[in-house]
Design a protein around this motif. Structure first.
Motif, short mmCIF file in Angstrom:
data_model
loop_
_atom_site.label_atom_id
_atom_site.label_comp_id
_atom_site.label_asym_id
_atom_site.label_seq_id
_atom_site.Cartn_x
_atom_site.Cartn_y
_atom_site.Cartn_z
N TYR A 331 0.83 -1.21 0.00
CA TYR A 331 0.00 0.00 0.00
C TYR A 331 0.87 1.26 0.00
CZ TYR A 331 -3.56 -3.38 1.57
OH TYR A 331 -4.39 -4.46 1.69
N TYR A 332 1.93 1.24 0.81
CA TYR A 332 2.80 2.42 0.87
C TYR A 332 3.59 2.61 -0.42
CZ TYR A 332 1.97 4.08 5.59
OH TYR A 332 1.39 4.63 6.70
N SER A 333 3.85 1.52 -1.13
CA SER A 333 4.54 1.68 -2.43
C SER A 333 3.67 2.47 -3.39
CB SER A 333 4.88 0.30 -3.02
OG SER A 333 3.71 -0.38 -3.45
N LEU A 334 2.36 2.31 -3.29
CA LEU A 334 1.44 3.12 -4.11
C LEU A 334 1.50 4.59 -3.70
CD1 LEU A 334 -1.75 0.86 -4.31
CD2 LEU A 334 -0.15 1.37 -6.16
N ILE A 335 1.53 4.83 -2.39
CA ILE A 335 1.57 6.20 -1.89
C ILE A 335 2.85 6.91 -2.35
CG2 ILE A 335 1.58 7.66 0.17
CD1 ILE A 335 -1.07 6.17 -0.38
N HIS A 336 3.97 6.19 -2.27
CA HIS A 336 5.25 6.80 -2.65
C HIS A 336 5.30 7.16 -4.14
CE1 HIS A 336 6.68 6.13 1.29
NE2 HIS A 336 6.91 4.82 1.19
N SER A 337 4.44 6.54 -4.94
CA SER A 337 4.45 6.81 -6.39
C SER A 337 3.66 8.07 -6.75
CB SER A 337 3.86 5.62 -7.16
OG SER A 337 2.45 5.51 -6.92
N ILE A 338 2.94 8.65 -5.79
CA ILE A 338 2.12 9.84 -6.06
C ILE A 338 3.00 11.08 -6.06
CG2 ILE A 338 0.15 11.21 -5.27
CD1 ILE A 338 -0.87 8.70 -3.83
N LYS A 339 2.86 11.91 -7.07
CA LYS A 339 3.69 13.11 -7.19
C LYS A 339 3.02 14.34 -6.60
CE LYS A 339 6.10 11.39 -11.28
NZ LYS A 339 6.39 11.59 -12.73
N ASP A 340 1.70 14.46 -6.78
CA ASP A 340 0.99 15.64 -6.28
C ASP A 340 0.92 15.58 -4.74
OD1 ASP A 340 -1.60 17.05 -5.31
OD2 ASP A 340 -1.34 17.83 -7.34
N PRO A 341 1.45 16.61 -4.05
CA PRO A 341 1.50 16.56 -2.57
C PRO A 341 0.11 16.52 -1.92
CG PRO A 341 2.15 18.73 -3.38
CD PRO A 341 2.08 17.83 -4.58
N ASN A 342 -0.87 17.21 -2.52
CA ASN A 342 -2.22 17.21 -1.94
C ASN A 342 -2.85 15.82 -2.02
OD1 ASN A 342 -2.19 19.97 -1.30
ND2 ASN A 342 -2.87 20.52 -3.36
N ILE A 343 -2.69 15.18 -3.18
CA ILE A 343 -3.26 13.84 -3.34
C ILE A 343 -2.52 12.84 -2.46
CG2 ILE A 343 -3.57 11.95 -4.99
CD1 ILE A 343 -4.16 14.02 -7.11
#
Length: 484
Positions: A331-343
């Protein structure tokens, strides 16, 4: 357990999930359930799997607690399903409600109502003298339970009404629902309505099922409100091609009965009741009670037994925690892939509930497989569905945010072009570009948009950083050229 996945992998179908493909009898039953569900709600099989977990969780809610260090969570599932109108959401609940009623689980629906309707109220009862049969003048207050009281399912068929910020009425309802979703047995889970003469205390075992079409301002609510971090948020886009396929399938079914090989509502409910009975039997055996003795207990005493005997209903297998930790890592690997800080910040807020649902699904799958032990395989089965949903949710949020940013950029360009068009223009000799004086443009933008010149200057700097405006000089004077 690492689920290596790309965006293309999110097209994985319901019949690809391990919980469905495994050779166990529980998996075979799940397939039968979804096949029967699909005769009512077409091509919504993922929602069909969710509906199974929802119904089973509601039936087990009084009996199953999951201990986490010194705290407990219950096994309820709260679903918020976003999908275009007339695509099978309402009829899906019709299917579920038939099974729920056969399981003797109360079903309620909410579209409007007061705080008293949600939490409960009191009514005045005149005290009558038993000897004379006449009123004594005294008044007693009798509690009238609200919708959120006790164990039941509650449907919000047009849940977009809850997102109406303009009415405090609906903001209050969101707060009530958030309390109702808190773990059963906690102080937070008990809603209180202070009234003249008495206070109504409402411990809630309600399971929420909310559906809506995609509201126009959904991003504002998902990014800024904590409500969505407390539900299982399932968003599903329906393409025109899928719409047509659904329409063709629907009309082709006119005057065609459900195939006899498919299970009836009664067959499904009987199987789920048997699963519930297995879990109840373990709880009662651990507590040393008969069902009649259990039924005679107060709600508080029943809750104490559910917590004290959580280890009698289910026990973790040898690699249970290893599988959970691996799922969390995925799950955290998905989070780390997000570039937009708000998202990214919003998605992080989803994770505690994602972790809870991984454990809850693990228990529900173990129950379905008729296992007293929650194995690593059960957790892997749970995390497949949850990972895919989280992945799709992140993609959806990023797409919505990109669209929102694009619309804002277009609006910014239009505003600057309007201001630019009202300024005196000239051709810059060295670059041969059409330009306007920078100071004139800032003043005109300031006037047209009701902002200070300082704000206009800052926004123009942002335009230049985005290479949508170019600054050129002529001597000591600065000029601006807008990109086509």
């Amino acid at each position: 357990m690492v689920i290596a996945q790309t965006q293309a992998d999110t097209t994985r179908k319901w019949y690809d999930y391990q919980v469905v493909t495994s050779p166990y009898d529980g998996s075979k039953f799940l397939r039968r359930y979804v096949e029967r569900f699909s005769t009512v709600s077409f091509f919504n099989e993922y929602a069909g799997l969710l509906s199974y977990y929802y119904v089973l969780a509601a039936s087990l809610a009084p009996y199953v607690r999951i201990p986490i260090h010194g705290a407990y969570i219950d096994c309820r599932l709260h679903v918020f399903w976003i999908q275009s109108a007339r695509s099978g959401k309402s009829v899906a609940y019709e299917f579920m409600s038939k099974v729920l009623k056969l399981l003797s689980i109360d079903t309620e629906k909410f579209s409007a109502g007061s705080d008293a309707k949600m939490i409960g109220t009191t009514q005045e009862i005149k005290v009558v003298d038993p000897k004379t049969g006449k009123p004594t003048g005294a008044i007693e207050h009798e509690v009238v339970p609200g919708l959120l009281n006790g164990y039941k399912t509650l449907l919000f068929d047009e849940a977009s009404i809850l997102l109406n910020d303009k009415k405090a009425y609906f903001s209050d309802k969101i707060l009530f629902l958030q309390q109702a979703m808190a773990p059963i047995g906690t102080e937070t889970n008990e809603l209180v309505n202070h009234l003249k003469g008495a206070s109504v205390h409402t411990p809630s075992g309600v399971s929420l099922w909310a559906t809506t079409y995609p509201p126009k301002d959904i991003m504002h609510h998902v990014l800024d409100k904590g409500f969505f971090q407390r539900v299982y948020l399932f968003q599903n886009d329906i393409s025109t091609e899928t719409r047509q396929t659904t329409s063709e399938h629907r009309v082709a079914g006119a005057y065609k009965p459900v195939p006899e090989r498919l299970w009836s509502y009664e067959n499904i409910a009987n199987e789920m009741a048997s699963i519930r009975d297995d879990v109840k039997a373990r709880l009662f055996a651990g507590a040393g009670l008969t069902e009649e003795e259990y039924d005679a207990l107060s709600d508080g005493e029943k809750e104490t037994i559910a917590q004290d005997h959580a280890y009698d209903t289910f026990t973790p297998g040898p690699n249970y925690h290893v599988a959970l930790l691996s799922a969390v890592d995925d799950y955290y690997s998905l989070i780390h892939s997000i570039k937009d800080p708000n998202i990214k910040q919003t998605a992080i807020g989803f994770l505690p509930n994602v972790e809870n649902y991984t454990m809850i699904f693990g228990n529900l799958i173990a129950a379905t497989m008729r296992s007293t032990v929650i194995t690593a395989e059960h957790i892997q089965m749970a995390s497949e569905m949850i990972y895919d949903n989280l992945h799709n949710l992140i993609i959806w949020l990023e797409q919505k945010q990109d669209f929102k940013v694009g619309k804002k950029r277009q609006a910014d360009i239009r505003a600057w072009r309007e201001a630019y068009g009202k300024c005196k223009r000239k051709v810059h000799e060295r670059t041969n570009r059409e330009v306007v004086r920078k100071s004139d443009l800032e003043k005109m933008y300031s006037t047209l948009n009701g902002v200070s010149v300082k704000t206009a200057r800052r926004r123009l700097d942002d335009m230049m950083k985005a290479k949508m405006a170019i600054r050129v000089a002529e001597g000591k004077n600065a000029f601006i050229s807008l990109e086509a």
